[in-house]
Design an enzyme around this catalytic site. Structure first.
Site, mmCIF file in Angstrom:
data_model
loop_
_atom_site.group_PDB
_atom_site.id
_atom_site.type_symbol
_atom_site.label_atom_id
_atom_site.label_comp_id
_atom_site.label_asym_id
_atom_site.label_seq_id
_atom_site.Cartn_x
_atom_site.Cartn_y
_atom_site.Cartn_z
ATOM 1 N N CYS A 120 7.626 0.568 5.882
ATOM 2 C CA CYS A 120 7.834 0.815 4.449
ATOM 3 C C CYS A 120 9.018 1.715 4.171
ATOM 4 O O CYS A 120 9.605 1.648 3.091
ATOM 5 C CB CYS A 120 6.555 1.372 3.830
ATOM 6 S SG CYS A 120 5.878 2.776 4.717
ATOM 7 N N LYS A 143 -11.270 -1.090 6.186
ATOM 8 C CA LYS A 143 -10.926 -2.511 6.118
ATOM 9 C C LYS A 143 -9.518 -2.670 6.679
ATOM 10 O O LYS A 143 -8.525 -2.416 6.015
ATOM 11 C CB LYS A 143 -10.984 -3.006 4.670
ATOM 12 C CG LYS A 143 -11.338 -4.497 4.516
ATOM 13 C CD LYS A 143 -10.304 -5.456 5.078
ATOM 14 C CE LYS A 143 -9.122 -5.598 4.152
ATOM 15 N NZ LYS A 143 -8.144 -6.640 4.650
ATOM 16 N N GLU A 152 -0.017 4.679 -0.678
ATOM 17 C CA GLU A 152 1.294 4.726 -0.023
ATOM 18 C C GLU A 152 1.797 3.300 -0.016
ATOM 19 O O GLU A 152 1.310 2.448 0.725
ATOM 20 C CB GLU A 152 1.175 5.300 1.396
ATOM 21 C CG GLU A 152 2.477 5.870 1.923
ATOM 22 C CD GLU A 152 3.233 4.908 2.799
ATOM 23 O OE1 GLU A 152 4.008 4.097 2.229
ATOM 24 O OE2 GLU A 152 3.071 4.957 4.018
ATOM 25 N N GLU A 204 11.520 -5.147 -1.815
ATOM 26 C CA GLU A 204 11.128 -4.817 -0.444
ATOM 27 C C GLU A 204 10.905 -6.118 0.325
ATOM 28 O O GLU A 204 9.948 -6.847 0.075
ATOM 29 C CB GLU A 204 9.860 -3.972 -0.422
ATOM 30 C CG GLU A 204 9.487 -3.544 0.993
ATOM 31 C CD GLU A 204 8.209 -2.736 1.041
ATOM 32 O OE1 GLU A 204 7.220 -3.174 0.414
ATOM 33 O OE2 GLU A 204 8.189 -1.680 1.701
#
Length: 489
Positions: free
Chosen positions: A289, A179, A255, A387
């Protein structure tokens, strides 16, 4: 991929099934804010079809039963086809994700092919052990593919992440349901097309395009998927774990987010380190990230660092990602664009000093934001804790090694860190003390096919890249038999 009948297909190259409700969604070109294509919107029913194809291919098809050398041959052909189509794939990711075309063509697509080759080389080297048992038994282990893997990929590096998940899964002998992120679905469809041309059997790779809340959720909770590998936000990672736990206890590899420290000690050459610090935060528009968005600078060189940072910013070009002179393209979509701008405003409101940037480009279409640097940032400010996933850097001053270790670890995340020093003792001390999965010393973004990448704390668990990534798609079966004339007979 225009509006034609092919857009209604889930490219599962197993059953060739169509999206049952015929729904589509728009994928937007972040450079222009215009519709790039309409893509099939898969939901739970479509995921069911894809999983049935993958399950049939795993339980009855040739892929898990092929000799490893044959899987290797097919995967190597797949990698060759990726390299042969580098311009098309690079253009797709530039149009769909805003990746810089020069980087996509020169690094990301060839990097995807390299990752497939790396795991192709492991396909015929998966084997168990013979065990010397303490009792009158003969023992050995079989290493087997885990089964059907659900792979949910992020939007920031669509081609890279497709290869890093599909490569080891296929090398292990698994079948997969992929996906891709709804913001960037196009390259996954092209990769599946190339895999079929390479000889990957029907049903082995199944791509379902759609939204995370529907298609992604259906994959996470599906009773016939044996494991999940997800890269994305920590919030979504929590939901995936909950879905896996309340369904069939499938194994999960996550992750997730990061807020990585980039630590600069006083003994470095700032002429070399300042450009690296800027790249470490602004690479791919800050949409990575492991971005080194918390920059800690030792107080003796703090002022000089800011002077040289300002010099570098004057050379930093924001613009069309197809322009080879551009360093920074647009954010991926309007939602991310608005999120970044809201954090910039929050940084101002909470008392940080705006050193440079701080606003969007109002004179052009597209989701472009100026590279933004804050100083006088406190560790508890939102721009230092959250973040942002955008071109926003927080620069902070520190005095001692002990202080910066404590402050670097003062985060819920633990994905990566950069340590810039010429003192070996400091490098060793800090790298052993930082609670993060990857430490780069005097370098940054030093990725390699052989180097495992993954997080500590709320940055997740499990690894992408390296041989560690292969292990999550394998399981160990132990076999014991009595030795002849033993008391077991």
């Amino acid at each position: 991929m225009g509006e034609n009948e092919d857009d209604k297909h889930v490219l599962d190259h197993g059953l060739g099934s169509t999206i049952r409700k015929g729904k589509t969604f728009e994928t937007i070109d972040p450079r222009t804010e215009e519709v790039l294509a309409r893509v099939a919107e898969g939901d739970k029913e479509d995921v069911d079809l894809a999983v049935k194809a993958a399950r049939h291919a795993f339980d009855n098809g040739p892929w898990p039963r092929l000799p490893g050398v044959e899987r290797r041959r097919i995967l190597l052909k797949f990698a060759d086809l990726i390299d042969e189509n580098v311009e098309e794939l690079a253009a797709i990711d530039t149009l769909d994700a805003g990746n810089l075309y020069a980087f996509a063509k020169g690094q990301y697509i060839h990097g995807a092919a390299s990752a497939i080759r790396f795991y192709a080389g492991a396909a015929d080297k998966i084997h168990g052990e013979t065990l010397k048992m303490a009792r009158e038994l003969q023992g050995y282990t079989l290493i087997e593919p885990v089964g059907v893997a659900g792979l949910i990929t992020p939007w920031n590096f669509p081609s890279t992440m497709f290869a890093l998940k599909v490569g080891p899964a296929l090398a292990a002998g698994c079948t997969v349901v992929v996906k891709p992120a709804e913001q960037t679905p196009l390259s996954a469809l092209y990769f599946a097309h190339l895999a079929k041309k390479a000889g990957v059997p029907d049903g082995v790779i199944n791509v379902v395009t759609g939204y995370g809340a529907t298609a992604g959720a259906a994959i996470s909770s599906h009773m016939d998927i044996d494991m999940i590998s997800f890269t994305g936000s920590t919030v979504t990672g929590h939901r995936i774990m909950q879905a896996a736990a309340t369904s069939n206890l499938k194994s999960v590899c996550l992750e997730l987010g990061g807020k990585s420290p980039f630590i600069i000690f006083k003994d470095v050459d700032l002429e070399k380190i300042v450009p690296l610090a800027l790249l470490g935060c602004l690479y791919n528009q800050g949409q990575i990230c492991v971005a080194g968005s918390r920059v800690f600078v030792q107080e003796e060189i703090y002022d000089e660092f800011l002077v040289k940072l300002e010099e570098q910013l004057k050379k930093w070009v924001v613009g069309d990602p197809f322009d080879s002179n551009v360093h920074q393209g647009p954010q991926v979509d309007k939602k991310q664009y608005d999120k970044v701008l809201s954090y910039i405003e929050l940084g101002k409101k909470q008392g940080a000093t705006l050193f440079s940037g701080g606003k969007a480009f109002s004179d052009r279409k597209g989701y472009y934001i100026e590279p933004t640097i804050f100083t006088d940032v406190k560790d508890d400010m939102a721009i230092a804790t959250d973040e942002i996933f955008g071109p926003v850097m927080s620069v902070m001053k520190f005095k001692t090694v002990e202080e910066v270790i404590k402050r670097a670890n003062c985060t819920k995340y633990g994905l990566a860190a950069g340590v810039m020093t010429n003192d070996l003792n400091i490098a060793n001390t800090v790298s052993r003390s930082i609670k993060a999965g990857t430490i780069w010393i005097n370098c940054y973004f030093a990725f390699d096919d052989d180097l495992p990448v993954g997080g500590y704390k709320m940055s997740g668990f499990g690894k992408d890249m390296g041989m560690d990534a292969l292990q999550k798609y394998l399981k160990t079966k132990s076999v014991a038999t009595p030795i002849y004339n033993s008391p077991w007979l």
